[in-house]
Design a protein around this motif. Structure first.
Motif, PDB file in Angstrom:
ATOM      1  N   VAL A   3      -1.946  -1.732 -13.669  1.00  0.00           N
ATOM      2  CA  VAL A   3      -2.414  -1.203 -12.330  1.00  0.00           C
ATOM      3  C   VAL A   3      -1.450  -0.676 -11.278  1.00  0.00           C
ATOM      4  N   THR A   4      -1.602   0.789 -11.125  1.00  0.00           N
ATOM      5  CA  THR A   4      -0.780   1.426 -10.214  1.00  0.00           C
ATOM      6  C   THR A   4      -1.379   1.598  -8.909  1.00  0.00           C
ATOM      7  N   PRO A   5      -0.739   1.172  -7.971  1.00  0.00           N
ATOM      8  CA  PRO A   5      -1.402   1.543  -6.495  1.00  0.00           C
ATOM      9  C   PRO A   5      -1.400   3.103  -6.044  1.00  0.00           C
ATOM     10  N   THR A   6      -2.340   3.319  -5.436  1.00  0.00           N
ATOM     11  CA  THR A   6      -2.531   4.708  -5.015  1.00  0.00           C
ATOM     12  C   THR A   6      -2.012   4.800  -3.494  1.00  0.00           C
ATOM     13  N   ILE A   7      -0.954   5.577  -3.270  1.00  0.00           N
ATOM     14  CA  ILE A   7      -0.129   5.303  -2.051  1.00  0.00           C
ATOM     15  C   ILE A   7      -0.016   6.810  -1.268  1.00  0.00           C
ATOM     16  N   ARG A   8      -0.463   7.106  -0.229  1.00  0.00           N
ATOM     17  CA  ARG A   8      -0.561   8.367   0.450  1.00  0.00           C
ATOM     18  C   ARG A   8       0.094   8.245   1.856  1.00  0.00           C
ATOM     19  N   VAL A   9       0.795   9.119   2.251  1.00  0.00           N
ATOM     20  CA  VAL A   9       1.491   9.331   3.463  1.00  0.00           C
ATOM     21  C   VAL A   9       0.914  10.739   3.985  1.00  0.00           C
ATOM     22  N   GLN A  10       0.053  10.809   4.991  1.00  0.00           N
ATOM     23  CA  GLN A  10      -0.367  12.299   5.347  1.00  0.00           C
ATOM     24  C   GLN A  10      -0.904  12.447   6.832  1.00  0.00           C
ATOM     25  N   ARG A  11      -0.785  13.667   7.164  1.00  0.00           N
ATOM     26  CA  ARG A  11      -1.174  14.026   8.476  1.00  0.00           C
ATOM     27  C   ARG A  11      -2.735  13.933   8.810  1.00  0.00           C
ATOM     28  N   GLU A  12      -3.449  14.412   7.768  1.00  0.00           N
ATOM     29  CA  GLU A  12      -5.077  14.434   7.725  1.00  0.00           C
ATOM     30  C   GLU A  12      -5.629  13.217   7.722  1.00  0.00           C
ATOM     31  N   ASP A  13      -6.937  12.995   8.278  1.00  0.00           N
ATOM     32  CA  ASP A  13      -7.738  11.771   8.413  1.00  0.00           C
ATOM     33  C   ASP A  13      -8.169  11.745   7.015  1.00  0.00           C
ATOM     34  N   PHE A  14      -8.799  10.329   6.761  1.00  0.00           N
ATOM     35  CA  PHE A  14      -9.037   9.664   5.424  1.00  0.00           C
ATOM     36  C   PHE A  14     -10.636   9.498   5.594  1.00  0.00           C
ATOM     37  N   ASP A  15     -11.229   9.129   4.552  1.00  0.00           N
ATOM     38  CA  ASP A  15     -12.810   8.823   4.652  1.00  0.00           C
ATOM     39  C   ASP A  15     -12.866   7.372   3.901  1.00  0.00           C
ATOM     40  N   LEU A  16     -12.934   6.361   4.665  1.00  0.00           N
ATOM     41  CA  LEU A  16     -13.119   5.058   4.053  1.00  0.00           C
ATOM     42  C   LEU A  16     -14.052   4.993   2.884  1.00  0.00           C
ATOM     43  N   GLN A  17     -15.372   5.508   3.008  1.00  0.00           N
ATOM     44  CA  GLN A  17     -16.219   5.420   1.565  1.00  0.00           C
ATOM     45  C   GLN A  17     -15.687   6.113   0.457  1.00  0.00           C
ATOM     46  N   THR A  18     -15.054   7.320   0.669  1.00  0.00           N
ATOM     47  CA  THR A  18     -14.662   8.159  -0.233  1.00  0.00           C
ATOM     48  C   THR A  18     -13.516   7.389  -0.928  1.00  0.00           C
ATOM     49  N   ARG A  73       0.914 -10.277  -7.410  1.00  0.00           N
ATOM     50  CA  ARG A  73       0.843 -11.401  -6.889  1.00  0.00           C
ATOM     51  C   ARG A  73      -0.544 -11.873  -6.715  1.00  0.00           C
ATOM     52  N   PHE A  74      -1.607 -11.205  -6.694  1.00  0.00           N
ATOM     53  CA  PHE A  74      -2.914 -11.271  -6.344  1.00  0.00           C
ATOM     54  C   PHE A  74      -3.914 -10.792  -7.635  1.00  0.00           C
ATOM     55  N   GLY A  75      -3.093 -10.193  -8.522  1.00  0.00           N
ATOM     56  CA  GLY A  75      -4.281 -10.030  -9.693  1.00  0.00           C
ATOM     57  C   GLY A  75      -5.072  -8.896  -9.458  1.00  0.00           C
ATOM     58  N   LEU A  76      -4.935  -7.928  -8.600  1.00  0.00           N
ATOM     59  CA  LEU A  76      -5.591  -6.814  -7.994  1.00  0.00           C
ATOM     60  C   LEU A  76      -6.178  -5.860  -9.212  1.00  0.00           C
ATOM     61  N   ASN A  77      -7.166  -5.354  -9.122  1.00  0.00           N
ATOM     62  CA  ASN A  77      -7.598  -4.398 -10.013  1.00  0.00           C
ATOM     63  C   ASN A  77      -7.665  -2.989  -9.714  1.00  0.00           C
ATOM     64  N   GLY A  78      -7.166  -2.874  -8.357  1.00  0.00           N
ATOM     65  CA  GLY A  78      -6.734  -1.651  -7.517  1.00  0.00           C
ATOM     66  C   GLY A  78      -6.474  -1.729  -6.215  1.00  0.00           C
ATOM     67  N   ALA A 100      -8.888  -4.188  -4.496  1.00  0.00           N
ATOM     68  CA  ALA A 100     -10.104  -4.605  -5.541  1.00  0.00           C
ATOM     69  C   ALA A 100      -9.571  -5.555  -6.343  1.00  0.00           C
ATOM     70  N   ALA A 101     -10.385  -6.633  -6.572  1.00  0.00           N
ATOM     71  CA  ALA A 101     -10.229  -7.863  -7.343  1.00  0.00           C
ATOM     72  C   ALA A 101     -11.334  -8.234  -8.241  1.00  0.00           C
ATOM     73  N   PRO A 102     -11.280  -9.267  -9.061  1.00  0.00           N
ATOM     74  CA  PRO A 102     -12.345  -9.854  -9.686  1.00  0.00           C
ATOM     75  C   PRO A 102     -13.151 -10.742  -8.559  1.00  0.00           C
ATOM     76  N   HIS A 103     -12.460 -11.422  -7.802  1.00  0.00           N
ATOM     77  CA  HIS A 103     -13.071 -12.379  -6.662  1.00  0.00           C
ATOM     78  C   HIS A 103     -12.564 -11.834  -5.345  1.00  0.00           C
ATOM     79  N   ARG A 104     -13.402 -12.448  -4.460  1.00  0.00           N
ATOM     80  CA  ARG A 104     -13.058 -11.924  -2.887  1.00  0.00           C
ATOM     81  C   ARG A 104     -11.730 -12.559  -2.342  1.00  0.00           C
ATOM     82  N   GLN A 105     -11.293 -13.743  -2.679  1.00  0.00           N
ATOM     83  CA  GLN A 105     -10.319 -14.253  -2.046  1.00  0.00           C
ATOM     84  C   GLN A 105      -8.955 -13.292  -2.360  1.00  0.00           C
ATOM     85  N   ALA A 106      -8.908 -13.072  -3.649  1.00  0.00           N
ATOM     86  CA  ALA A 106      -7.519 -12.275  -4.166  1.00  0.00           C
ATOM     87  C   ALA A 106      -7.584 -10.998  -3.287  1.00  0.00           C
TER      88      ALA A 106
END
Length: 153
Positions: A3-18, A73-78, A100-106
């Motif tokens: 799993v590779t994190p998606t990282i962005r540093v940007q001037r423009e806004d983002f859309d949470l649902q997207t 550390r937390f076994g994240l899926n994304g 994103a993870a298999p379970h909520r606590q993670a």
């Protein structure tokens, strides 16, 4: 599966649902998605905006390092982490973390971990702009942010 994190540093806004959809739609094994969206506060009506600066290249590298630690550390899926720069008006988005993870606590722990380290380790600086037109000082780091980060050690 790596799993590779998606990282962005940007001037423009983002859309949470997207961003949630990009991270989770059609992916197997995800049972929980946690989001954190940090907004520019108006500080009781006296702040009009924050000016956010960053160290290009270094900010993305540190955010990637933090994201990779959280995934492991937390076994994240994304994981997605977006941080804006430039002048951001009160009420606008500054930062987004989607874990994103298999379970909520993670997923909760992963998002908290990322935010605690972003606040203290990533090279971003904030300057306040008042509604009266005056520019304030660059905002200093807070001891409470260091304490929040240190709980993960």
């Amino acid at each position: 599966m790596t799993v590779t994190p998606t990282i962005r540093v940007q001037r423009e806004d983002f859309d949470l649902q997207t961003e949630v959809d990009r991270l989770s739609k059609g992916k197997s094994g995800i049972g929980a998605v946690v989001t954190f969206s940090g907004l520019c506060r108006d500080e009781g009506g006296i702040l009009s905006a924050l000016e956010l600066e960053h160290y290009p290249g270094m900010a993305e590298a540190e955010m990637t390092r933090i994201g990779e630690l959280a995934i492991e550390r937390f076994g994240l899926n994304g994981l997605t982490a977006i941080h804006r720069f430039g002048e951001i008006a009160a009420g606008e988005n500054i930062v987004l973390v989607v874990a994103a993870a298999p379970h909520r606590q993670a997923a909760f722990d992963g998002a908290n971990f990322v935010m605690d380290f972003l606040k203290t380790s990533a090279p971003f600086w904030k300057k306040e702009h008042g509604k009266d037109g005056r520019s304030g000082e660059w905002v200093s780091a807070k001891d409470t942010d260091d304490k929040a980060r240190d709980r993960w050690k």
